[in-house]
Scaffold this active site. Structure first.
Site, PDB file in Angstrom:
ATOM      1  N   HIS A  38       0.878  -1.178   0.000  1.00 57.11           N
ATOM      2  CA  HIS A  38       0.000   0.000   0.000  1.00 57.11           C
ATOM      3  C   HIS A  38       0.916   1.229   0.000  1.00 57.11           C
ATOM      4  O   HIS A  38       1.363   1.682   1.054  1.00 57.11           O
ATOM      5  CB  HIS A  38      -0.880  -0.056   1.249  1.00 57.11           C
ATOM      6  CG  HIS A  38      -1.906   1.014   1.362  1.00 57.11           C
ATOM      7  ND1 HIS A  38      -3.266   0.763   1.284  1.00 57.11           N
ATOM      8  CD2 HIS A  38      -1.803   2.353   1.547  1.00 57.11           C
ATOM      9  CE1 HIS A  38      -3.935   1.901   1.428  1.00 57.11           C
ATOM     10  NE2 HIS A  38      -3.064   2.888   1.590  1.00 57.11           N
ATOM     11  N   CYS A  55      -5.858  15.939  -0.210  1.00 57.98           N
ATOM     12  CA  CYS A  55      -5.726  17.003  -1.199  1.00 57.98           C
ATOM     13  C   CYS A  55      -4.248  17.295  -1.415  1.00 57.98           C
ATOM     14  O   CYS A  55      -3.512  17.523  -0.452  1.00 57.98           O
ATOM     15  CB  CYS A  55      -6.435  18.251  -0.708  1.00 57.98           C
ATOM     16  SG  CYS A  55      -6.174  19.651  -1.787  1.00 57.98           S
TER      17      CYS A  55
HETATM   18 MG    MG Z   1      -3.685   4.996   1.854  1.00 57.32          MG
END
Ligand code: MG
Length: 317
Positions: free
Chosen positions: A217, A250
């Site tokens: 990840h 963001c």
């Molecule tokens: Mg993540």
């Protein structure tokens, strides 16, 4: 270009499973709370684009994650696509109870490689958090559920700095030992580099945890997510987490998390001739649509390039 030229390379798997985290990890880290019907449509479109594992939502308490407070309602609206798994994040036994009430078949728990992040994210240290997860995993497995474990801060921690590889392996193995079928190694702040990835995976293998039990990840905060993915594939990992459109954090804010964009991953895999079963055009269209709902452009380079190409194709000559 609508697709890269296909040139395969040695030492890579034939097929990769993309574990889509956009609806959960992505949306929980966006400033905008999107309506439940938009979330339901997002899940449908991801399945239509060929994603087969889509983390749908989270049963973390809504006061922690208000963006996903509608988890129960969303699952009530979900019409599962055939052959698609929809894991749900579960923090504790109460979360598991709710997941079971909603007929969830796959859950994910989330531990930390470091003590500081465990305390900040879970309000308890590593030992106490594993004690909290033990009955969750045991009950989930007894009910026939599949359990994945996340391990955060595997490549660095904003409070503790570098994280020793032995510590990551030790804490990851403890989560697997609870009975989880898969461990997803998270570069939560995106600081890892490919040699570090290879060394960590080699250390897991040395401890008896092969790549078939691991997923990766990566976050693209420092632009390393794809090259780190390639290093993991070369070590035999075949499950890669990614977020459609790169949503979640963001890029203009200090809290940027920068999930690896699914489109960027699929472009690379497609060029390498590694099968994913994902329709890149359909996925890009999904992310362009969702960006409209979120009110900001997708940070994915592939989405930007392909969406721009579409606009110029549409322009009069
Ligand atoms: Mg993540």
């Amino acid at each position: 270009m609508r697709a890269p030229m296909r040139v395969s390379a040695d030492g890579l798997p034939e097929r990769v499973t993309v574990y889509e985290v956009g609806p959960r990890d992505g949306l929980q880290n966006e400033a905008v709370v999107v309506p439940v019907e938009v979330k339901a449509r997002f899940l449908t479109r991801l399945a239509e684009a060929g994603l087969t594992t889509i983390e749908a939502t989270s049963f973390v308490h809504p006061s922690w994650v208000p963006q996903l407070a509608d988890a129960g309602e969303l699952l009530g609206r979900l019409t599962p696509a055939p052959g698609v798994r929809y894991p749900v994040l579960v923090p504790n036994e109460r979360g598991l109870d709710r997941a079971l009430e909603h007929g969830v078949t796959d859950i994910a728990i989330f531990g930390s490689a470091t003590e500081t992040f465990a305390r900040r994210n879970l309000n308890r240290g590593v030992d106490e958090s594993i004690a909290m997860f033990a009955p969750v995993v045991e009950r989930a497995r007894a009910a026939g559920l599949r359990v994945r474990a996340y391990l955060s801060m595997c490549f660095g921690d904003p409070w503790e700095g570098p994280v020793p590889i032995e510590q990551v392996v030790r804490n990851g193995a403890r989560l697997l030992d609870l009975g989880c079928s898969e461990l997803s190694l998270g570069d939560t702040i995106g600081v890892g580099t490919p040699g570090h990835v290879s060394a960590l995976l080699a250390a897991f293998a040395g401890a008896g945890v092969g790549p078939e039990r691991l997923a990766v990840h990566f976050h693209d905060t420092y632009g390393q997510a794809l090259v780190n993915t390639l290093a993991a594939l070369r070590a035999g990992v075949t499950v890669v987490d990614a977020s459609a459109g790169g949503i979640g954090g963001c890029p203009y804010a200090e809290s940027a998390t920068g999930n690896l964009a699914t489109e960027d991953l699929v472009w690379m895999l497609s060029g390498l001739g590694v099968r994913t079963g994902i329709d890149l055009e359909a996925l890009v269209a999904t992310s362009v649509w969702l960006a409209g709902e979120l009110g900001r452009p997708s940070p994915s380079r592939v989405v930007q390039a392909m969406a721009q190409k579409e606009e110029s194709d549409d322009a009069p000559a």
